[in-house]
Design a protein around this motif. Structure first.
Motif, mmCIF file in Angstrom:
data_model
loop_
_atom_site.group_PDB
_atom_site.id
_atom_site.type_symbol
_atom_site.label_atom_id
_atom_site.label_comp_id
_atom_site.label_asym_id
_atom_site.label_seq_id
_atom_site.Cartn_x
_atom_site.Cartn_y
_atom_site.Cartn_z
ATOM 1 N N SER A 45 0.814 -1.213 0.000
ATOM 2 C CA SER A 45 0.000 0.000 0.000
ATOM 3 C C SER A 45 0.852 1.270 0.000
ATOM 4 C CB SER A 45 -0.939 0.016 1.211
ATOM 5 O OG SER A 45 -0.201 0.043 2.421
ATOM 6 N N ALA A 79 -9.315 -5.722 -1.111
ATOM 7 C CA ALA A 79 -8.256 -4.725 -0.906
ATOM 8 C C ALA A 79 -6.905 -5.280 -1.356
ATOM 9 C CB ALA A 79 -8.200 -4.307 0.556
ATOM 10 N N ALA A 86 -14.922 -1.271 -4.612
ATOM 11 C CA ALA A 86 -15.405 -2.395 -3.810
ATOM 12 C C ALA A 86 -16.884 -2.654 -4.047
ATOM 13 C CB ALA A 86 -15.139 -2.125 -2.320
ATOM 14 N N LEU A 124 -6.761 -5.527 -5.177
ATOM 15 C CA LEU A 124 -6.526 -4.220 -5.781
ATOM 16 C C LEU A 124 -5.065 -3.809 -5.648
ATOM 17 C CD1 LEU A 124 -7.511 -1.588 -7.070
ATOM 18 C CD2 LEU A 124 -8.155 -0.799 -4.782
ATOM 19 N N LEU A 134 -10.474 2.328 -3.392
ATOM 20 C CA LEU A 134 -10.970 1.089 -2.805
ATOM 21 C C LEU A 134 -12.458 1.177 -2.521
ATOM 22 C CD1 LEU A 134 -10.471 -1.707 -1.596
ATOM 23 C CD2 LEU A 134 -9.792 -0.582 0.532
#
Length: 227
Positions: A11, A65, A31, A68, A27
């Motif tokens: 991240s 998450a 999502a 991604l 996100l």
């Protein structure tokens, strides 16, 4: 523990190319789309509505998450799927599936243009129109990523064997500006396909003819394309 460490590492803005604040917004936006698409897919596979409560059943190896993050890191640095799988402690096929599922979600948003907030490029036509208007030199290149060999009997199995790398790969045609910043990523194709063939089959050569003033820089893999 490993998933937590991998999530924290991947991240970082240096890996994803976006700030943590922007990552949070991205996100949250994707999502909802992911959940709706996933539920539709499961409903079709079941042939009807859900029979168990939400959250029941086998847990995914990677939550959205992580899917991604893995996709963003792969697109920015072209890390092999095997490397990302090692970071997350999962099988390479899990990472390959995650990237294959998330890429279309990102593509629908378009590619941000460096130094031009609010402008996004979604198609090749958008890219070349922007390059023509702004005098941007476009760099064209084919990026290959190693993938697991398709199962025996899979149609077109040999098409994934790259003649250059002697491995099973997938290939994407990428477009960047004069500073190497990505502007657009093309269709994913089997690694055996030659760079020039990919350019012609995706309509890139025709679009370049329609925008003759756009200067394009390519490597030796595209020799003969001007003809």
């Amino acid at each position: 523990m490993q998933l937590t460490w991998a999530r924290a590492a991947c991240s970082h803005p240096a890996l994803t190319g976006v700030s943590r604040a922007h990552l949070g917004e991205l996100l949250e936006e994707l999502a909802t789309v992911w959940d709706a698409a996933r539920e539709s897919e499961l409903r079709q596979a079941r042939g009807g509505p859900r029979r168990r409560a939400a959250g029941a059943g086998r847990k995914p190896k990677l939550v959205f998450a992580d899917r991604l993050l893995a996709t963003l890191v792969h697109l920015r640095h072209q890390l092999p799927h095997e490397v990302l799988a090692e970071l997350y402690g999962v099988d390479r096929s899990t990472v390959s599936a995650a990237i294959r599922q998330v890429r279309p979600l990102l593509a629908t948003r378009g590619f941000a243009v460096p130094d031009r907030p609010g402008l996004r490029l979604q198609t090749l036509e958008d890219l070349l129109a922007y390059a023509e208007a702004e005098g941007v030199e476009v760099r064209l290149d084919g990026a290959e990523t190693q993938v697991r060999r398709p199962k025996a009997g899979h149609p077109g199995r040999r098409a994934f064997v790259s003649g250059k790398r002697k491995q099973n790969t997938i290939k994407t045609t990428t477009f960047s500006d004069g500073q190497g910043r990505m502007l657009l990523s093309g269709v994913v194709r089997p690694g055996r396909m030659h760079d020039q063939t990919a350019v012609r089959s995706e309509g890139i050569a025709e679009q370049l003819r329609l925008h003759p003033s756009v200067k394009t820089k390519v490597d030796s893999g595209y020799l003969g394309l001007a003809k």
